[in-house]
Design an enzyme around this catalytic site. Structure first.
Site, short mmCIF file in Angstrom:
data_model
loop_
_atom_site.label_atom_id
_atom_site.label_comp_id
_atom_site.label_asym_id
_atom_site.label_seq_id
_atom_site.Cartn_x
_atom_site.Cartn_y
_atom_site.Cartn_z
N HIS A 150 1.06 -1.21 0.02
CA HIS A 150 0.27 -0.04 0.12
C HIS A 150 1.04 1.33 0.06
O HIS A 150 1.98 1.09 -0.12
CB HIS A 150 -1.03 -0.16 1.17
N GLY A 165 1.92 3.00 2.11
CA GLY A 165 2.84 3.03 3.43
C GLY A 165 4.17 2.57 2.91
O GLY A 165 5.26 2.95 3.09
N HIS A 166 4.04 1.24 2.26
CA HIS A 166 5.41 0.62 1.67
C HIS A 166 5.79 1.32 0.64
O HIS A 166 7.09 1.44 0.31
CB HIS A 166 4.96 -0.74 0.98
N GLN A 221 7.11 -15.62 12.36
CA GLN A 221 6.62 -14.50 13.06
C GLN A 221 5.15 -14.27 13.33
O GLN A 221 4.41 -13.60 14.05
CB GLN A 221 7.11 -13.12 12.24
N GLY A 256 8.42 0.88 8.50
CA GLY A 256 7.43 1.93 8.93
C GLY A 256 7.45 1.98 10.49
O GLY A 256 7.32 0.98 11.06
N LYS A 272 4.63 2.50 12.02
CA LYS A 272 3.50 2.04 12.56
C LYS A 272 3.83 0.89 13.57
O LYS A 272 3.15 0.60 14.53
CB LYS A 272 2.59 1.62 11.45
N SER A 304 -1.80 -3.60 5.66
CA SER A 304 -2.02 -4.57 4.73
C SER A 304 -3.41 -5.37 5.28
O SER A 304 -4.12 -5.93 4.56
CB SER A 304 -1.10 -5.68 4.45
N ARG A 305 -3.55 -5.32 6.66
CA ARG A 305 -4.68 -5.91 7.31
C ARG A 305 -6.00 -5.18 6.75
O ARG A 305 -7.09 -5.66 7.12
CB ARG A 305 -4.38 -6.21 8.42
#
Ligand code: PAF
Length: 285
Positions: free
Chosen positions: A32, A34-35, A59, A147, A149, A186-187
């Site tokens: 998105h 952000g990436h 993870q 990021g 976040k 992404s979620r």
């Protein structure tokens, strides 16, 4: 841009290109804005950018989450064509390339593994450290971009670099938000439409909370955040903590806040079936 799935090809291209500094943008895909902002920043500073797209199984503490994690490689490559240059590389390995043998390494991150995400997602940061250290070994980047976040993840990766001595500079890029304030993730695409409509309550609430230290003490601010968000049907707060940006030690009383330090309010919310995180700097008065 070139796309490769193998470590061998990736290393060969990096060697042949012989460009420096090399910037790495690790991602799990479902890209998105952000990436893309990470990639743009990397491209502005580095003549060679490697973006990895790999959904790292180690993870995920929740197997359902791993199964449902969005995988959109065709759309991702389409987006990357717009921001990457001819020489930049997309690395899209499968599990065997990253983990030729089972990764049994156990990392320790001191207090970072006793708070927030570490408590709610046992083993998560160990898996992040495994994959990020593998990517550092494979790509040997000069700079790596993440990021903010994932506030705690950035702190963990900085600690990993400190402990292992990798010669890589870690850059944390600001959170990119949707027009309504929801932090890009992404979620987000997994949110049910009704929940998605209400999801901006998370940012709106922590934004108000970030300006409350002149009037309220920390327990009251935490209570405000929980009540306001849980007032929306389908939302429950896993945690909201105010922590310093170095050691991430939770503050329990206003008198513990030091004016020379920076503090962040970090939150995890279950929005319907999807878990979202966000954070904001706390204004000190
Ligand atoms: O932030 C992410 O997307 C992942 O945790 C990362 C850093 C790519 C490691 O898999």
């Amino acid at each position: 841009m070139m796309v490769t799935k193998t470590v061998k090809d990736l290393r060969k291209h990096i060697k042949e290109l012989h460009l420096s500094p090399v910037g790495l943008v690790p991602t799990m895909g479902a890209l998105h804005e952000g990436h893309l902002s990470l990639v743009r920043n990397a491209a502005a500073q580095c003549p060679l950018v490697v973006i990895s797209i790999y959904v790292n199984p180690t993870q995920f503490n929740d197997k359902e989450d791993l199964k449902n994690y969005p995988r959109t490689i065709e759309a991702d490559l389409h987006l990357l064509k717009e921001v990457l240059r001819k020489s930049d590389i997309v690395f899209n390995p499968d599990d065997k390339e990253i983990y030729p043998t089972e990764d049994k390494r156990v990392f320790h991150f001191g207090n970072l593994e006793n708070v927030m995400e570490a408590l709610h997602r046992p083993g998560h940061f160990n898996g992040v450290a495994q994959v990020v250290s593998r990517l550092f070994e494979i790509v040997n980047p000069d700079i790596a971009y993440f990021g903010m976040k994932d506030f705690q993840q950035v702190a963990v990766i900085k600690e990993l670099v400190k402990q292992t001595g990798y010669k890589v500079r870690i850059i944390g890029n600001p959170i990119i938000r949707e027009a309504d304030g929801l932090a890009m993730s992404s979620r987000n695409r997994l949110l049910e439409p009704e929940i998605r409509k209400k999801a901006p309550v998370i940012y709106k609430t922590i934004l108000s909370a970030s300006e409350m230290t002149d009037k309220l003490d920390i327990p009251e601010i935490k209570e405000y955040v929980r009540k306001t968000i849980e007032n929306e049907n389908g939302f429950s707060v896993e945690y909201f903590e105010i922590v310093d940006d170095a050691e991430l030690i939770p503050v329990s009383k206003k008198r513990e806040l030091k004016t020379r330090k920076h503090y962040f309010g970090c939150i995890a919310v279950k929005a319907g079936k999807i878990r979202l995180i966000d954070n904001i700097e706390i204004q000190l008065v």
